[in-house]
Write an enzyme that holds these catalytic residues in place. Structure first.
Site, PDB file in Angstrom:
ATOM      1  N   GLY A  10     -65.756  17.393  35.160  1.00 18.69           N
ATOM      2  CA  GLY A  10     -65.064  16.226  34.602  1.00 18.69           C
ATOM      3  C   GLY A  10     -64.055  16.662  33.549  1.00 18.69           C
ATOM      4  N   THR A 124     -67.403  20.051  27.656  1.00 17.31           N
ATOM      5  CA  THR A 124     -68.005  18.859  28.251  1.00 17.31           C
ATOM      6  C   THR A 124     -68.150  17.774  27.196  1.00 17.31           C
ATOM      7  OG1 THR A 124     -70.002  17.817  29.155  1.00 17.31           O
ATOM      8  CG2 THR A 124     -70.349  19.903  28.065  1.00 17.31           C
ATOM      9  N   ASP A 126     -70.294  15.698  27.354  1.00 11.70           N
ATOM     10  CA  ASP A 126     -71.736  15.442  27.246  1.00 11.70           C
ATOM     11  C   ASP A 126     -72.389  16.265  26.127  1.00 11.70           C
ATOM     12  OD1 ASP A 126     -71.264  13.940  29.506  1.00 11.70           O
ATOM     13  OD2 ASP A 126     -72.050  15.430  30.905  1.00 11.70           O
ATOM     14  N   ARG A 161     -74.516 -12.807  18.910  1.00 13.45           N
ATOM     15  CA  ARG A 161     -75.055 -12.263  20.149  1.00 13.45           C
ATOM     16  C   ARG A 161     -75.613 -10.865  19.954  1.00 13.45           C
ATOM     17  NH1 ARG A 161     -69.871 -13.259  24.050  1.00 13.45           N
ATOM     18  NH2 ARG A 161     -70.398 -15.357  24.709  1.00 13.45           N
TER      19      ARG A 161
HETATM   20  O1  F6P Z   1     -70.156  15.283  32.812  1.00 15.13           O
HETATM   21  C1  F6P Z   1     -69.169  14.446  32.309  1.00 15.13           C
HETATM   22  C2  F6P Z   1     -69.325  13.059  32.820  1.00 15.13           C
HETATM   23  O2  F6P Z   1     -68.322  12.257  32.200  1.00 15.13           O
HETATM   24  C3  F6P Z   1     -70.706  12.417  32.634  1.00 15.13           C
HETATM   25  O3  F6P Z   1     -70.920  11.960  31.335  1.00 15.13           O
HETATM   26  C4  F6P Z   1     -70.661  11.343  33.684  1.00 15.13           C
HETATM   27  O4  F6P Z   1     -71.962  10.980  34.124  1.00 15.13           O
HETATM   28  C5  F6P Z   1     -69.899  11.993  34.804  1.00 15.13           C
HETATM   29  O5  F6P Z   1     -69.113  13.004  34.215  1.00 15.13           O
HETATM   30  C6  F6P Z   1     -69.009  11.075  35.583  1.00 15.13           C
HETATM   31  O6  F6P Z   1     -68.452  11.799  36.618  1.00 15.13           O
HETATM   32  P1  F6P Z   1     -67.205  11.343  37.472  1.00 15.13           P
HETATM   33  O7  F6P Z   1     -65.974  11.480  36.622  1.00 15.13           O
HETATM   34  O8  F6P Z   1     -67.199  12.299  38.621  1.00 15.13           O
HETATM   35  O9  F6P Z   1     -67.440   9.922  37.874  1.00 15.13           O
END
Ligand code: F6P
Length: 341
Positions: A10, A124, A126, A161
């Site tokens: 990604g 990443t 993540d 909410r």
């Molecule tokens: O690993 C990075 C990430 O953005 C994750 O957080 C997410 O689950 C995934 O990639 C989404 O992947 P894609 O861009 O292939 O939909």
């Protein structure tokens, strides 16, 4: 020395600063750099692009990657590994800098075991790569997510909410945790900690009793909810499903409505948190790890991943970096819990 550079997995902010760091440091050392298009896919197909000083002008502030990316895994399809090895020879590459997360660097490690000279650069959003304190992309993603949470708080406050924000981060809860802490969420859900919906809903009721008629919650996309059946889903070349399709945010909102009667809405920011200009932190980290990757090559330190330890740029064996994911620790979770008041 001819270096091939690729970005895989990604995209995220910080990739372009890292590419710039590589190219500019390579100039100091008299090395030639070429770009490999679209991650490992470009290595399989032998597709390249120029990477000289003019190619990296003005990219410091750009999100994404000028090289393109893919989730291609050359160890998945028969014959692809051999194509990569042939293309390395054909292109006259002495070594490869692979910029990526666990999947891309896992492939890099396998090629290293097959005799290819490789250096890894961690990226990443993540933040789940081992052996490094932070990966670029994470700070930018959290910055966007905090902004989203603050916007949701306006609606939560105005409508009395509960607003649930679902963020990415795959199987590690870092994005959710940091967004929740930095954005002042009333509750946070992360994959590392089993979800206790009753405890969360009791807390939401207590907030109302103490005079706060709204709440904002952050949930990770990968949280497992009680009674949630695994849906059959297509997997990518690395065996991952699209977690966004689990609809965790919506389901958390439904459970809250059911258990408390409070009006609740969910929002998913998805890929919005992965785009845009890198933050200063990610620009600095990207540049520093890019420069260090070329220095590792100069020192013949192959099979290594550049990493951030404290405020020092160091290196660690790729093998260790991809052995297991870096998950949120109990210590971090204790900090979050202190803030649920
Ligand atoms: O690993 C990075 C990430 O953005 C994750 O957080 C997410 O689950 C995934 O990639 C989404 O992947 P894609 O861009 O292939 O939909």
């Amino acid at each position: 020395m001819k270096i091939g550079v690729l970005t895989g997995g990604g995209d995220c902010p910080g990739l372009n600063p890292a590419i710039r760091g590589i190219v500019l440091r390579a100039i100091d050392l008299g090395y030639e750099v070429i770009g490999i298009k679209d991650g490992w896919k470009g290595m399989v197909n032998g597709e390249t692009q120029s990477l000289n000083i003019n190619d990296v002008e003005g990219i410091i502030s750009k999100g994404g990657t000028i090289l393109g990316t893919s989730r291609t895994n050359p160890f998945k399809k028969e014959g692809d590994k051999e194509k990569v090895l042939e293309n390395i020879k054909k292109l006259g590459l002495d070594c490869i800098i692979a910029i990526g997360g666990e999947d891309t660097l896992g492939v890099a490690e396998k090629f290293y075991q097959s005799g290819v000279k490789v250096v890894g650069v961690p990226k990443t959003m993540d933040n789940d790569l081992s052996c490094t304190d932070y990966t670029f992309g994470f700070d930018s993603a959290v910055t966007v997510a905090v902004d989203a949470l603050e916007r949701l708080r306006d609606t939560a406050q105005s409508h009395r909410r509960v607003m649930v924000l679902e963020v990415m981060g795959r199987y590690a809860g870092w994005v959710s945790l940091f967004t929740g802490i930095a954005g002042g969420a009333d509750w946070i859900l992360i994959p590392e900690i089993p979800v206790d919906l009753d405890k969360m809903c009791d807390h939401l009721k207590k907030l109302r009793q103490r005079g706060k008629p709204y709440a904002v919650i952050v949930t990770s996309e990968a949280v497992e909810l009680p009674g949630m059946a695994e849906q059959e889903q297509e997997k990518d070349a690395f065996g991952h499903i699209i977690l966004k399709e689990k609809g965790v945010g919506e389901r958390v909102a439904e459970e809250i409505k059911k258990r408390t009667g409070f009006e609740t809405r969910a929002a998913v920011i998805g890929h919005i948190q992965r785009g845009g200009a890198p933050t200063v932190f990610d620009r600095m980290l990207g540049i520093r790890v890019g420069v260090k990757a070329v220095d590792l090559i100069a020192n013949q330190q192959f099979g290594q991943m550049v990493c951030l330890k404290g405020n020092e740029i160091q290196s660690a064996p790729l093998k260790e970096a991809v052995a297991e994911l870096k998950m949120v620790t109990q210590q971090w979770w204790n900090l979050a819990q202190t803030l649920f008041k």
